[in-house]
Design an enzyme around this catalytic site. Sequence first.
Site, PDB file in Angstrom:
ATOM      1  N   ARG A 116       0.855  -1.194   0.000  1.00 45.19           N
ATOM      2  CA  ARG A 116       0.000   0.000   0.000  1.00 45.19           C
ATOM      3  C   ARG A 116       0.887   1.238   0.000  1.00 45.19           C
ATOM      4  O   ARG A 116       0.967   1.972   0.975  1.00 45.19           O
ATOM      5  CB  ARG A 116      -0.927  -0.011   1.220  1.00 45.19           C
ATOM      6  CG  ARG A 116      -1.674  -1.323   1.428  1.00 45.19           C
ATOM      7  CD  ARG A 116      -2.697  -1.608   0.366  1.00 45.19           C
ATOM      8  NE  ARG A 116      -3.867  -0.766   0.422  1.00 45.19           N
ATOM      9  CZ  ARG A 116      -4.882  -0.924   1.249  1.00 45.19           C
ATOM     10  NH1 ARG A 116      -4.860  -1.887   2.137  1.00 45.19           N
ATOM     11  NH2 ARG A 116      -5.934  -0.142   1.200  1.00 45.19           N
ATOM     12  N   GLN A 121      -0.758   2.990  -5.978  1.00 44.20           N
ATOM     13  CA  GLN A 121      -2.182   3.216  -5.700  1.00 44.20           C
ATOM     14  C   GLN A 121      -3.089   3.094  -6.927  1.00 44.20           C
ATOM     15  O   GLN A 121      -4.271   2.825  -6.784  1.00 44.20           O
ATOM     16  CB  GLN A 121      -2.420   4.523  -4.948  1.00 44.20           C
ATOM     17  CG  GLN A 121      -2.018   5.767  -5.643  1.00 44.20           C
ATOM     18  CD  GLN A 121      -2.073   6.972  -4.689  1.00 44.20           C
ATOM     19  OE1 GLN A 121      -2.589   6.875  -3.592  1.00 44.20           O
ATOM     20  NE2 GLN A 121      -1.526   8.081  -5.115  1.00 44.20           N
ATOM     21  N   ASP A 124      -4.476  -0.339  -6.753  1.00 41.47           N
ATOM     22  CA  ASP A 124      -4.865  -0.762  -5.413  1.00 41.47           C
ATOM     23  C   ASP A 124      -6.364  -1.077  -5.353  1.00 41.47           C
ATOM     24  O   ASP A 124      -7.185  -0.216  -5.024  1.00 41.47           O
ATOM     25  CB  ASP A 124      -4.474   0.354  -4.429  1.00 41.47           C
ATOM     26  CG  ASP A 124      -4.678  -0.051  -2.995  1.00 41.47           C
ATOM     27  OD1 ASP A 124      -5.282  -1.104  -2.747  1.00 41.47           O
ATOM     28  OD2 ASP A 124      -4.234   0.710  -2.111  1.00 41.47           O
ATOM     29  N   SER A 127      -8.187  -0.508  -1.992  1.00 44.85           N
ATOM     30  CA  SER A 127      -8.612   0.867  -1.720  1.00 44.85           C
ATOM     31  C   SER A 127      -9.818   1.260  -2.563  1.00 44.85           C
ATOM     32  O   SER A 127     -10.763   1.863  -2.056  1.00 44.85           O
ATOM     33  CB  SER A 127      -7.471   1.849  -1.994  1.00 44.85           C
ATOM     34  OG  SER A 127      -6.484   1.717  -1.016  1.00 44.85           O
ATOM     35  N   TYR A 222      -0.648  -0.907   8.719  1.00 42.71           N
ATOM     36  CA  TYR A 222      -1.823  -1.592   9.253  1.00 42.71           C
ATOM     37  C   TYR A 222      -1.795  -1.583  10.785  1.00 42.71           C
ATOM     38  O   TYR A 222      -0.757  -1.321  11.399  1.00 42.71           O
ATOM     39  CB  TYR A 222      -1.848  -3.043   8.771  1.00 42.71           C
ATOM     40  CG  TYR A 222      -2.172  -3.185   7.297  1.00 42.71           C
ATOM     41  CD1 TYR A 222      -3.465  -3.045   6.836  1.00 42.71           C
ATOM     42  CD2 TYR A 222      -1.172  -3.469   6.373  1.00 42.71           C
ATOM     43  CE1 TYR A 222      -3.766  -3.176   5.493  1.00 42.71           C
ATOM     44  CE2 TYR A 222      -1.463  -3.601   5.026  1.00 42.71           C
ATOM     45  CZ  TYR A 222      -2.771  -3.450   4.589  1.00 42.71           C
ATOM     46  OH  TYR A 222      -3.066  -3.579   3.263  1.00 42.71           O
TER      47      TYR A 222
HETATM   48  P1  NAD Z   1      -7.870  -2.012   7.051  1.00 42.57           P
HETATM   49  O1  NAD Z   1      -9.057  -2.270   6.184  1.00 42.57           O
HETATM   50  O2  NAD Z   1      -6.885  -3.084   7.275  1.00 42.57           O
HETATM   51  O3  NAD Z   1      -8.424  -1.587   8.505  1.00 42.57           O
HETATM   52  C1  NAD Z   1      -9.383  -0.587   8.653  1.00 42.57           C
HETATM   53  C2  NAD Z   1      -9.046   0.260   9.852  1.00 42.57           C
HETATM   54  O4  NAD Z   1      -9.372  -0.448  11.067  1.00 42.57           O
HETATM   55  C3  NAD Z   1      -7.577   0.647   9.972  1.00 42.57           C
HETATM   56  O5  NAD Z   1      -7.461   2.058   9.941  1.00 42.57           O
HETATM   57  C4  NAD Z   1      -7.159   0.054  11.303  1.00 42.57           C
HETATM   58  O6  NAD Z   1      -6.196   0.836  11.977  1.00 42.57           O
HETATM   59  C5  NAD Z   1      -8.487   0.029  12.051  1.00 42.57           C
HETATM   60  N1  NAD Z   1      -8.542  -0.838  13.238  1.00 42.57           N
HETATM   61  C6  NAD Z   1      -7.975  -2.048  13.442  1.00 42.57           C
HETATM   62  N2  NAD Z   1      -8.288  -2.497  14.681  1.00 42.57           N
HETATM   63  C7  NAD Z   1      -9.071  -1.558  15.261  1.00 42.57           C
HETATM   64  C8  NAD Z   1      -9.710  -1.466  16.524  1.00 42.57           C
HETATM   65  N3  NAD Z   1      -9.612  -2.404  17.462  1.00 42.57           N
HETATM   66  N4  NAD Z   1     -10.442  -0.348  16.771  1.00 42.57           N
HETATM   67  C9  NAD Z   1     -10.557   0.639  15.853  1.00 42.57           C
HETATM   68  N5  NAD Z   1      -9.981   0.587  14.634  1.00 42.57           N
HETATM   69  C10 NAD Z   1      -9.240  -0.488  14.345  1.00 42.57           C
HETATM   70  O7  NAD Z   1      -7.130  -0.700   6.595  1.00 42.57           O
HETATM   71  P2  NAD Z   1      -7.061  -0.047   5.146  1.00 42.57           P
HETATM   72  O8  NAD Z   1      -8.197   0.850   4.963  1.00 42.57           O
HETATM   73  O9  NAD Z   1      -6.876  -1.141   4.155  1.00 42.57           O
HETATM   74  O10 NAD Z   1      -5.724   0.809   5.251  1.00 42.57           O
HETATM   75  C11 NAD Z   1      -4.498   0.171   5.644  1.00 42.57           C
HETATM   76  C12 NAD Z   1      -3.333   1.092   5.546  1.00 42.57           C
HETATM   77  O11 NAD Z   1      -2.972   1.279   4.186  1.00 42.57           O
HETATM   78  C13 NAD Z   1      -3.536   2.468   6.104  1.00 42.57           C
HETATM   79  O12 NAD Z   1      -2.374   2.856   6.786  1.00 42.57           O
HETATM   80  C14 NAD Z   1      -3.733   3.333   4.913  1.00 42.57           C
HETATM   81  O13 NAD Z   1      -3.374   4.677   5.140  1.00 42.57           O
HETATM   82  C15 NAD Z   1      -2.771   2.658   3.968  1.00 42.57           C
HETATM   83  N6  NAD Z   1      -3.068   2.975   2.577  1.00 42.57           N
HETATM   84  C16 NAD Z   1      -2.107   3.619   1.853  1.00 42.57           C
HETATM   85  C17 NAD Z   1      -2.348   3.965   0.540  1.00 42.57           C
HETATM   86  C18 NAD Z   1      -1.323   4.684  -0.287  1.00 42.57           C
HETATM   87  O14 NAD Z   1      -1.453   4.757  -1.472  1.00 42.57           O
HETATM   88  N7  NAD Z   1      -0.287   5.228   0.287  1.00 42.57           N
HETATM   89  C19 NAD Z   1      -3.554   3.624  -0.055  1.00 42.57           C
HETATM   90  C20 NAD Z   1      -4.492   2.945   0.715  1.00 42.57           C
HETATM   91  C21 NAD Z   1      -4.232   2.617   2.043  1.00 42.57           C
END
Ligand code: NAD
Length: 362
Positions: A116, A121, A124, A127, A222
């Site tokens: 990620r 992206q 992705d 996302s 994550y």
């Molecule tokens: P995900 O679907 O794995 O999880 C969703 C959210 O649940 C996360 O924010 C996580 O911290 C939260 N979570 C986990 N346990 C929890 C709890 N007990 N209580 C409350 N919240 C809780 O996450 P995602 O949406 O797939 O994103 C994963 C990472 O990837 C993030 O850091 C995001 O910023 C990153 N990302 C980066 C890019 C990029 O292009 N740079 C693009 C997409 C995502």
Amino acid sequence: MKIIVPANCVSEDKRIALAPEHVSSLIKLGFEVWFEQCDAPFPVSDYEAQGGRWTCDKRQLCSDATLILSIGAVSPDVLNLISSPVYVVGLLGGKRNAGLYGSRFLQAYALELLPRISKAQFMDVLSSQATLMGYWAITQVATYLPKVLPMMTTAAGTLSPAQILVLGAGVAGLQAIGMGRRLGAKVSACDVRLDTKEHVESLGAKFLHLPGIQDAEHTGGYARALTPQEQKIQQEFLKTLLPSYDAIICSALVPGTSAPLLLTHDMIASCRPGTVIIDLATHLGNSGNCEFTEPGKIISFQNVTTVGAFYPLSALPVSASLLYGKNLLAFINLIWNAKAQRWMLPEEDPLLEAMCISRFSQ
Ligand code: NAD
């Protein structure tokens, strides 16, 4: 060279890996594009107008195929017909499903393993699909909540805005926050990764700190799973919040493990009558963030309505397929070196290496 798009294995999944507009881009790159007969969210005539071909004969579909594009797992009925080297690309379930693509004729790339990072992206799919899930969650709140979302001032009086709590501020959660705000609701959110505070606040929502829990960010951006003690603290804290909210959207996930349990049975008594709970974490049929939600079911009890997501993007198959197909085009531009007219090897690119779950040589 022939790209094939087999019908989805999961009948509840109404998305398709390519939309008509993606077909012409692939034909320009020199591919033929074939689809297996299915209930596509776009008219077959639109695909045919772009040069796509349709068949209900699996043998005809698979004959001379070079690349299989899929949303989820590919049916063994299709894989068993492959007798020359074929690349497989889709949300294949990660390394745990590598064995399904273990034939010497298959080289499989699981899109959920894409790092990620900003550079990646465009491909992705996690996302692009999670963004739409966040949108879907708000549409469910608007459907089942017995009140309007925005503040409304009328000659008959003023209605106060709905209060929404978003648990998990990842891609889906942030989209739900943004949509909820756009529809005029007041939104609060909490997450165990402190990095998310800035994102939540930039959307005009309130970030709620979980007391006693340090930043639970793990590798790759994550979250890590909370310890049983931290989980208990979180549940106690959420219980105190529930009476203040009309709707709760749960979107918390921890990779490689089951979804964290945030709302338990005994907490539901703390909700005010009419509360709506949307659990996105059940979307693939697994247990979710709530003890009392079930995938694909809308359950009402104790004056609370719970919606357990189950392939929720089947409600938005056009938008989901348009974004998914666009992500796939970006992937094909990475793996197919059009200039040299050859496929890239996994070891030639770290993104391919990370996604590759089975190789021809095996
Ligand atoms: P995900 O679907 O794995 O999880 C969703 C959210 O649940 C996360 O924010 C996580 O911290 C939260 N979570 C986990 N346990 C929890 C709890 N007990 N209580 C409350 N919240 C809780 O996450 P995602 O949406 O797939 O994103 C994963 C990472 O990837 C993030 O850091 C995001 O910023 C990153 N990302 C980066 C890019 C990029 O292009 N740079 C693009 C997409 C995502």
